[in-house]
Design a protein around this motif. Structure first.
Motif, PDB file in Angstrom:
ATOM      1  N   LYS A 291       1.090  -0.964  -0.162  1.00 45.51           N
ATOM      2  CA  LYS A 291      -0.005  -0.183   0.012  1.00 45.51           C
ATOM      3  C   LYS A 291       0.939   1.374  -0.238  1.00 45.51           C
ATOM      4  O   LYS A 291       0.921   1.856  -0.852  1.00 45.51           O
ATOM      5  N   ARG A 292       2.066   1.051   0.838  1.00 39.12           N
ATOM      6  CA  ARG A 292       2.843   3.026   0.918  1.00 39.12           C
ATOM      7  C   ARG A 292       3.359   2.888  -0.461  1.00 39.12           C
ATOM      8  O   ARG A 292       3.622   4.214  -0.689  1.00 39.12           O
ATOM      9  N   MET A 293       3.974   1.539  -0.897  1.00 33.59           N
ATOM     10  CA  MET A 293       4.849   1.875  -2.752  1.00 33.59           C
ATOM     11  C   MET A 293       3.560   2.654  -3.375  1.00 33.59           C
ATOM     12  O   MET A 293       4.365   3.074  -4.278  1.00 33.59           O
ATOM     13  N   LEU A 294       2.647   1.521  -3.575  1.00 30.68           N
ATOM     14  CA  LEU A 294       1.591   2.322  -4.654  1.00 30.68           C
ATOM     15  C   LEU A 294       1.051   3.613  -4.899  1.00 30.68           C
ATOM     16  O   LEU A 294       0.887   4.663  -5.326  1.00 30.68           O
ATOM     17  N   GLU A 295       1.124   4.212  -2.615  1.00 32.41           N
ATOM     18  CA  GLU A 295       0.816   5.673  -3.059  1.00 32.41           C
ATOM     19  C   GLU A 295       2.326   6.118  -3.471  1.00 32.41           C
ATOM     20  O   GLU A 295       2.551   7.210  -3.703  1.00 32.41           O
TER      21      GLU A 295
END
Length: 277
Positions: A228-232
C-alpha cells in the motif's frame, strides 16, 4: 465550529457517535448509519472518521477495514442542510479550514497501512464517492450509483484529491467526464471502467467484502502495508526511482519471519500461516 484534530485513540476504546464500528477477526467494519437520509456526512462525522483512520494507523490488532453504508446506500455525500447551508455563510479562512479538514480524511485513509475495502450499494455520491475512491478496493452491486456531484452545486471537480486519484483509477478522459458533468456511473459501467473491482449480489455484498478483508487480514500484513505504501509513493516517482524503492522495500520484507514461514510451509507442502512479523 472546530475542524481541528482530536486525540487519537486505540480502536479498542474508540466509541464513535456518527457511525457504527464492529471489530471481528482483525477486521474493522465501519458503517455509515443515517439510512433515513442515505448516510450523509456532517462536520462531526468527517472529523470522527478521520480520527478513526488516524487511530487505525497505530493499531496493529486491526489488519483490514471495510467501509459501507446502512439501509441500501453507501453515502449521499455532504448533508445539504448541515454542511452546504453553513458553508454558504462562511468566509474564506473558515472555508479553507473546512476543505483542508475534508482532505485530511482522504489522507488518513491513504496513510493507514491496512487495506481498505469499500462495499458500495445504492447512492455513492459527492464526498461518499470520494471515500470510495480513496479506498484500496471497491466492491459494488448492479444498483450502485456513483456520482461526483461537485459541479452540480457550483463547485470544481477538484475536491479531496479527485483530480489526482480518479484519473489513476479510471483514466483521464473518463475522470474528466465524471468531474465535468456530475453524471451517475451505475454499477455495471463502473465495473467496466475499473472503478469497481467487481459486482456482487446485493444480499452478498457485505459478506463478500468482509470475507475478502479477512483473507487480507490473515495474509502477510507487513508486506501488505508495504504494498500500500509503495502504491502511494510511486505515483510521484520515475520508473527508475520506483524500481530502486521497490528493491529496498522487498529486501525489508525478505527479513520478516512471514517470508521464512512461507518458505518452510512450501517446503513442507503446507499452507503458510502468516503472523504479520
Amino acid at each position: 465550529m472546530s475542524f481541528a484534530n482530536t486525540t487519537t485513540l486505540p480502536l479498542a476504546t474508540f466509541k464513535p457517535n456518527h457511525f457504527q464500528l464492529e471489530v471481528s477477526d482483525k477486521v474493522a467494519t465501519v458503517t455509515l448509519n443515517r439510512p433515513e437520509k442515505k448516510n450523509p456526512l456532517t462536520f462531526a462525522s468527517y472529523r470522527e472518521l478521520t480520527d478513526f483512520f488516524l487511530a487505525a494507523q497505530k493499531d496493529e490488532a486491526i489488519a483490514a477495514i471495510v467501509v459501507t453504508g446502512a439501509g441500501g446506500n453507501f453515502s449521499s455525500g455532504g448533508d445539504v442542510f448541515e454542511i452546504i447551508g453553513p458553508l454558504v455563510a462562511m468566509e474564506t479562512k473558515e472555508l479553507l479550514k473546512f476543505t483542508r479538514m475534508t482532505g485530511e480524511l482522504v489522507k488518513a485513509i491513504r496513510a493507514c497501512p491496512q487495506p481498505v475495502i469499500a462495499a458500495i450499494d445504492g447512492i455513492c455520491a459527492g464526498a461518499g464517492a470520494i471515500v470510495a475512491m480513496a479506498s484500496d478496493i471497491r466492491l459494488g452491486t448492479a444498483e450502485s450509483k456513483i456520482a461526483f456531484l461537485f459541479n452540480r452545486v457550483g463547485l470544481a471537480g477538484c475536491d479531496m484529491g479527485a483530480c489526482a486519484m480518479l484519473p489513476r483509477i479510471i483514466g483521464q478522459g473518463r475522470a474528466a467526464e465524471l468531474l465535468y458533468t456530475g453524471r451517475v456511473l451505475r454499477g455495471e459501467e463502473a465495473e467496466r471502467w475499473g472503478f469497481l473491482n467487481r459486482l456482487v449480489a446485493k444480499d452478498a455484498l457485505i459478506g463478500e467484502a468482509q470475507t475478502l478483508a479477512s483473507e487480507l487480514a490473515n495474509g502477510p500484513t507487513f508486506a501488505n502495508a508495504m504494498t500500500k505504501r509503495m502504491l502511494e509513493m510511486e505515483w510521484a516517482m520515475s520508473v527508475e526511482s520506483a524500481i530502486e524503492a521497490e528493491a529496498v522495500a522487498q529486501a525489508l520484507c525478505m527479513q520478516t519471519e512471514d517470508f521464512a514461514r512461507a518458505y518452510r510451509a512450501f517446503a513442507a507442502k503446507k499452507q503458510p500461516v502468516f503472523e504479520g512479523n
